[in-house]
Design a protein around this motif. Structure first.
Motif, mmCIF file in Angstrom:
data_model
loop_
_atom_site.group_PDB
_atom_site.id
_atom_site.type_symbol
_atom_site.label_atom_id
_atom_site.label_comp_id
_atom_site.label_asym_id
_atom_site.label_seq_id
_atom_site.Cartn_x
_atom_site.Cartn_y
_atom_site.Cartn_z
ATOM 1 N N GLU A 259 0.500 -1.405 0.071
ATOM 2 C CA GLU A 259 0.113 0.182 -0.255
ATOM 3 C C GLU A 259 1.041 1.376 0.464
ATOM 4 O OE1 GLU A 259 -3.109 -0.272 2.919
ATOM 5 O OE2 GLU A 259 -3.487 2.442 2.659
ATOM 6 N N ASN B 268 -0.266 2.171 -5.392
ATOM 7 C CA ASN B 268 -1.221 1.978 -4.573
ATOM 8 C C ASN B 268 -1.196 3.111 -2.875
ATOM 9 O OD1 ASN B 268 -2.687 0.915 -6.185
ATOM 10 N ND2 ASN B 268 -1.149 -1.132 -5.239
ATOM 11 N N ASN C 114 -6.485 6.976 -2.762
ATOM 12 C CA ASN C 114 -5.643 4.965 -2.074
ATOM 13 C C ASN C 114 -6.063 5.020 -0.633
ATOM 14 O OD1 ASN C 114 -5.205 4.641 -5.032
ATOM 15 N ND2 ASN C 114 -3.034 6.061 -4.469
#
Length: 469
Positions: free
Chosen positions: A4, A9, A36
């Motif tokens: 992430e 992302n 995101n």
């Protein structure tokens, strides 16, 4: 597989941008969308951004509250507006009479084209207590502010001066100007004043003698040969005028004109209006309006208008600053007639000399004032001896006459300055004919007319005297 916190992302929190215009009168806010799963800003965050930018006034709280709940992205919201200062308006004077009608005489035309010089009705009478003018006060204006809370000072309006002249009074409200005596209303573009009127219901002859009056004079009869009228205001004579001298601070109105000799004279601080002028010397600061000028010397500070009746200028000399208009100038007999337009060089010289004299008197007044101030300051510390007291008294008594001389000169200087500033490119116009024998002067240029010109205009063009239609 990417985490992430890496690459595409990575979580990006919402961003707020706050800008201020260069003049600090406008504040703008816009947002960049979180990505995101990034964090949205709280109301505290948004208000902190505004505060950090220094915006503290003119905030649109309703809009800000809405933005804190929901908002568009990449859209600029105007969140604060300053308030421009509103300058005060200048004060003004509301005159309760037609100022133009007191300065510009417009004679009534008869059905046959002549002018009615018998019923002039030139005296505008007022009664004590009549309201002449009202002062409209200036406004203070309204201060403004910018969005960082700084005050923007408004300009205060400038107060108008109440045009109080002789024989008028200002009421307790400080705004209303009224007549203080019965008399004739006068206005000189600076002050309103009342001239009391001397009325003679008969002829001016040996039974009356010369008239020297501070106000205006109305004679409901004739003026016999050899008499003199001097008036601080206007002079109106409703009968005939023979060889006489008329001196007026204002206008001169002669219902039947004047037939004089080489000694006859009219001097007016305003206009001269007469049925005709024959063998008369005339000096008018304003206009000369008549039906005929015959073998006279006439000078007008503004214009000479000989348009009605015979409308002729024959013999002698006439001069005006701005315009000379007549039906005919000269005669078929070739009568020598001089016409001059423009300002005489002596006027420019006089204006300059008065300016230099004013400078000298100002220097003298300053020296006297400094000496008086020195002696008064010294007297506060130690009482002046007899010699210095005498000196102070002498300085004080010599100051007032000097001030009066200065004010008189200043008024003359201002009057000449206005005359010079209002000078236009002069012209001479004949609606019928200009005859041979006429001498034309425009400034330093001279032209002798040697042929008859019909319906023509004479003026200076490119350094020469031009005669055209």
């Amino acid at each position: 597989m990417m985490t992430e916190n890496n690459g595409m992302n990575q979580a990006v929190s919402e961003v707020v941008n706050v800008e201020m215009s260069k003049d600090k009168m406008l504040g703008v806010m816009w947002f960049e969308e979180p990505k995101n799963g990034g964090n949205r800003l709280s109301e505290n965050d948004i208000r902190a951004a505004i505060s950090t930018k220094g915006i503290a006034a003119g905030l649109d709280e309703e809009l800000i509250n809405t933005i804190c709940k929901e908002r568009q992205y990449n859209y600029k919201y105007i969140i604060a507006k300053g308030k421009a200062a509103v300058d005060g308006s200048d004060g003004s004077i509301e005159f309760k009479f037609d100022t133009a009608s007191l300065k510009e005489f417009k004679p009534r035309l008869n059905d046959d084209g002549t002018v009615d010089f018998r019923n002039l009705d030139v005296v505008r009478n007022v009664k004590k207590g009549d309201v002449l003018a009202i002062k409209i006060p200036a406004t203070q204006g309204e201060d403004g502010f910018n969005i960082i809370g700084q005050n923007i000072k408004a300009r205060k309006g400038k107060e108008a001066r109440i045009p109080k002249g002789r024989n008028t009074a200002i009421l307790e409200d400080g705004l209303t100007l009224v007549a203080d005596v019965d008399g004739k209303l006068e206005y000189d573009d600076h002050n309103v004043y009342i001239n009391t009127v001397y009325t003679l219901n008969g002829d001016l002859d040996s039974g009356i003698g010369n008239i020297d009056f501070v106000g205006s004079v109305v004679i409901n009869g004739s003026v016999h040969s050899g008499f003199r009228i001097k008036a601080g205001g206007s002079v109106e004579i409703r009968g005939s005028v023979d060889d006489a001298t008329i001196i007026a601070g204002g206008n001169v109105f002669l219902s039947y004109g004047m037939q004089g000799t080489e000694r006859s004279k009219i001097i007016a601080g305003g206009n001269v209006v007469a049925k005709f002028l024959q063998n008369v010397q005339v000096e008018a600061d304003g206009n000369v309006i008549t039906e005929a000028i015959l073998h006279s010397k006439v000078n007008a500070g503004d214009s000479i208008k000989v348009e009605t009746g015979k409308g002729t200028i024959v013999g002698g000399s006439v001069s005006a600053t701005n315009m000379i208009i007549a039906r005919s100038i000269g005669s078929p007999m070739g009568t020598v007639t001089a016409i001059q337009i423009g300002v005489s060089p002596t006027i420019y010289k006089e204006h300059k000399e008065i300016g230099e004299e004013l400078k000298r008197k100002t220097e003298n007044l300053n020296k006297i004032d400094q000496s008086i101030k020195f002696l008064l300051e010294k007297n506060k510390v130690t009482k002046l001896d007899v010699q210095k007291q005498a000196m102070l008294q002498k300085l004080t008594s010599s100051r007032q006459p000097l001030v009066e001389e200065y004010e008189e000169l200043k008024a003359k200087y201002t009057k000449l300055g206005i005359r010079l500033s209002e000078v236009k490119e002069g012209l001479i116009k004949a609606t019928d004919s200009v005859y041979p024998g006429v001498k034309v002067e425009i400034g330093s240029l001279i032209k002798y007319i040697d042929d008859r010109y019909v319906r023509c205009v004479i003026r200076r063009v490119e350094g020469e005297i031009y005669i055209g239609i």
